[in-house]
Scaffold this motif. Structure first.
Motif, PDB file in Angstrom:
ATOM      1  N   GLY A 227       7.075   6.545   0.735  1.00  0.00           N
ATOM      2  CA  GLY A 227       6.127   7.609   1.013  1.00  0.00           C
ATOM      3  C   GLY A 227       5.269   8.016  -0.161  1.00  0.00           C
ATOM      4  N   GLY A 228       5.412   7.311  -1.301  1.00  0.00           N
ATOM      5  CA  GLY A 228       4.611   7.633  -2.467  1.00  0.00           C
ATOM      6  C   GLY A 228       3.221   7.033  -2.376  1.00  0.00           C
ATOM      7  N   ASP A 229       2.453   7.227  -3.423  1.00  0.00           N
ATOM      8  CA  ASP A 229       1.094   6.687  -3.448  1.00  0.00           C
ATOM      9  C   ASP A 229       1.149   5.164  -3.386  1.00  0.00           C
ATOM     10  OD1 ASP A 229      -1.525   5.728  -4.507  1.00  0.00           O
ATOM     11  OD2 ASP A 229      -1.887   7.869  -4.772  1.00  0.00           O
ATOM     12  N   PRO A 230       0.438   4.524  -2.452  1.00  0.00           N
ATOM     13  CA  PRO A 230       0.521   3.066  -2.308  1.00  0.00           C
ATOM     14  C   PRO A 230      -0.095   2.285  -3.463  1.00  0.00           C
ATOM     15  CG  PRO A 230      -1.160   3.955  -0.856  1.00  0.00           C
ATOM     16  CD  PRO A 230      -0.436   5.125  -1.436  1.00  0.00           C
ATOM     17  N   LEU A 231      -0.804   2.957  -4.370  1.00  0.00           N
ATOM     18  CA  LEU A 231      -1.368   2.272  -5.519  1.00  0.00           C
ATOM     19  C   LEU A 231      -0.460   2.344  -6.742  1.00  0.00           C
ATOM     20  CD1 LEU A 231      -5.162   3.167  -5.244  1.00  0.00           C
ATOM     21  CD2 LEU A 231      -3.909   1.216  -4.309  1.00  0.00           C
ATOM     22  N   VAL A 232       0.733   2.886  -6.567  1.00  0.00           N
ATOM     23  CA  VAL A 232       1.731   2.930  -7.633  1.00  0.00           C
ATOM     24  C   VAL A 232       2.733   1.811  -7.379  1.00  0.00           C
ATOM     25  CG1 VAL A 232       3.671   4.253  -8.528  1.00  0.00           C
ATOM     26  CG2 VAL A 232       1.478   5.377  -8.144  1.00  0.00           C
ATOM     27  N   ALA A 233       2.874   0.881  -8.349  1.00  0.00           N
ATOM     28  CA  ALA A 233       3.728  -0.290  -8.163  1.00  0.00           C
ATOM     29  C   ALA A 233       5.163  -0.059  -8.608  1.00  0.00           C
ATOM     30  CB  ALA A 233       3.144  -1.482  -8.910  1.00  0.00           C
TER      31      ALA A 233
ATOM     32  N   GLY B 110     -10.690   7.748 -11.894  1.00  0.00           N
ATOM     33  CA  GLY B 110      -9.252   7.855 -11.702  1.00  0.00           C
ATOM     34  C   GLY B 110      -8.522   6.719 -12.404  1.00  0.00           C
ATOM     35  N   PHE B 111      -7.296   7.010 -12.816  1.00  0.00           N
ATOM     36  CA  PHE B 111      -6.449   6.023 -13.489  1.00  0.00           C
ATOM     37  C   PHE B 111      -5.116   5.912 -12.758  1.00  0.00           C
ATOM     38  CE2 PHE B 111      -9.319   7.015 -16.923  1.00  0.00           C
ATOM     39  CZ  PHE B 111      -9.359   5.873 -17.715  1.00  0.00           C
ATOM     40  N   VAL B 112      -4.569   4.704 -12.728  1.00  0.00           N
ATOM     41  CA  VAL B 112      -3.160   4.500 -12.413  1.00  0.00           C
ATOM     42  C   VAL B 112      -2.517   4.093 -13.731  1.00  0.00           C
ATOM     43  CG1 VAL B 112      -1.459   3.250 -11.051  1.00  0.00           C
ATOM     44  CG2 VAL B 112      -3.698   3.779 -10.066  1.00  0.00           C
ATOM     45  N   CYS B 113      -1.633   4.960 -14.257  1.00  0.00           N
ATOM     46  CA  CYS B 113      -1.132   4.821 -15.623  1.00  0.00           C
ATOM     47  C   CYS B 113       0.361   4.528 -15.662  1.00  0.00           C
ATOM     48  CB  CYS B 113      -1.368   6.114 -16.403  1.00  0.00           C
ATOM     49  SG  CYS B 113      -3.092   6.521 -16.648  1.00  0.00           S
ATOM     50  N   GLY B 114       0.742   3.721 -16.629  1.00  0.00           N
ATOM     51  CA  GLY B 114       2.149   3.472 -16.894  1.00  0.00           C
ATOM     52  C   GLY B 114       2.509   2.011 -16.779  1.00  0.00           C
TER      53      GLY B 114
ATOM     54  N   LYS C 295      -3.424   5.046   2.388  1.00  0.00           N
ATOM     55  CA  LYS C 295      -2.148   5.668   2.765  1.00  0.00           C
ATOM     56  C   LYS C 295      -0.997   4.664   2.809  1.00  0.00           C
ATOM     57  CE  LYS C 295      -3.594   9.920   3.693  1.00  0.00           C
ATOM     58  NZ  LYS C 295      -5.001   9.782   3.274  1.00  0.00           N
ATOM     59  N   THR C 296      -1.295   3.372   2.899  1.00  0.00           N
ATOM     60  CA  THR C 296      -0.256   2.357   3.003  1.00  0.00           C
ATOM     61  C   THR C 296      -0.530   1.222   2.005  1.00  0.00           C
ATOM     62  OG1 THR C 296      -1.463   1.189   4.754  1.00  0.00           O
ATOM     63  CG2 THR C 296       0.159   2.839   5.441  1.00  0.00           C
ATOM     64  N   VAL C 297       0.541   0.514   1.640  1.00  0.00           N
ATOM     65  CA  VAL C 297       0.423  -0.640   0.762  1.00  0.00           C
ATOM     66  C   VAL C 297      -0.249  -1.776   1.523  1.00  0.00           C
ATOM     67  CG1 VAL C 297       1.699  -2.368  -0.566  1.00  0.00           C
ATOM     68  CG2 VAL C 297       2.468   0.021  -0.542  1.00  0.00           C
TER      69      VAL C 297
END
Length: 212
Positions: free
Chosen positions: A141-147, A126-130, A167-169
């Motif tokens: 309420g978004g994905d906690p791994l998106v900054a 999996g990637f966290v991109c951008g 589920k949480t930051v």
């Protein structure tokens, strides 16, 4: 093959599901405004190591501590895509680690990331991109791994059900030698607020990674 890294920490719980081994690579030309890890930007400021030796160290740590996965961040991992592919191939070659979950953070948007590192697609789950955008805080309420709100989570293979996707930051405090490390994905302004709260209580930080 050689790779330049900043640090290797475990167990990390704030950068993916479960207890993980986290690797920060050294070097990033993207230099996003508001980046929390400016200490990982400059090439030549980290530790250059052999991928075979590093893979053996990582595999040993994962096995010894019963870790659930690997997270690669930085710095910009895709600016060392070939050494990372070699490294992950060697880690997965160790008995019992063929299917270890690998998550990678990159400041490149998904189309650019695909063009830069095709060899990694069979090695990363999996990637966290951008790029990190200081002016675009993550959505509630978004994905906690998106900054930041422009980033995307790409699952090349289904995320592990056990342990579940976070589920949480979470911000995790760790000690590495003389350094106090805050691991995770703070929101815009969080780090400066934490620094000020510490100062209000008489705790002065000598230097911080998110400022020159």
């Amino acid at each position: 093959m050689k790779i330049e890294i900043n640090r290797l920490l475990a167990p990390v719980t704030a950068l993916g599901p479960g207890r993980r081994l986290a690797l920060w690579v050294q070097g990033c030309d993207l230099r996003c405004q508001g980046c929390a890890s400016r200490d990982t930007w400059d090439r030549g400021a980290g530790t250059v190591t052999d991928t075979a030796a590093l893979a053996a160290l990582m595999a040993g740590s994962i096995t010894e501590h019963g870790l659930d996965g690997i997270t690669i961040t930085g710095g910009e991992p895709l600016q060392q895509a070939e050494p990372l592919a070699e490294l992950l191939s060697r880690v997965r070659a160790h008995a019992g680690l063929e299917s270890i979950h690998v998550l990678m953070f990159t400041g490149y948007a998904w189309p650019a990331a695909r063009r830069r590192a095709e060899r990694l697609w069979d090695l990363v789950d999996g990637f966290v991109c951008g790029p990190y955008r200081l002016d675009r805080p993550p959505k509630a309420g978004g994905d906690p791994l998106v900054a930041s709100a422009n980033q995307r989570v790409i699952h090349l293979r289904p995320p592990a059900a056990n342990p579940p996707w976070p589920k949480t930051v979470e911000l995790q405090m760790m000690i590495d030698g003389d350094d106090l490390l805050m691991v995770g994905l703070p929101g815009p302004g969080d780090l400066d607020r934490i620094r000020q709260r510490l100062a209000d209580r008489g705790v002065a930080l000598e230097a911080v990674s998110w400022q020159n």
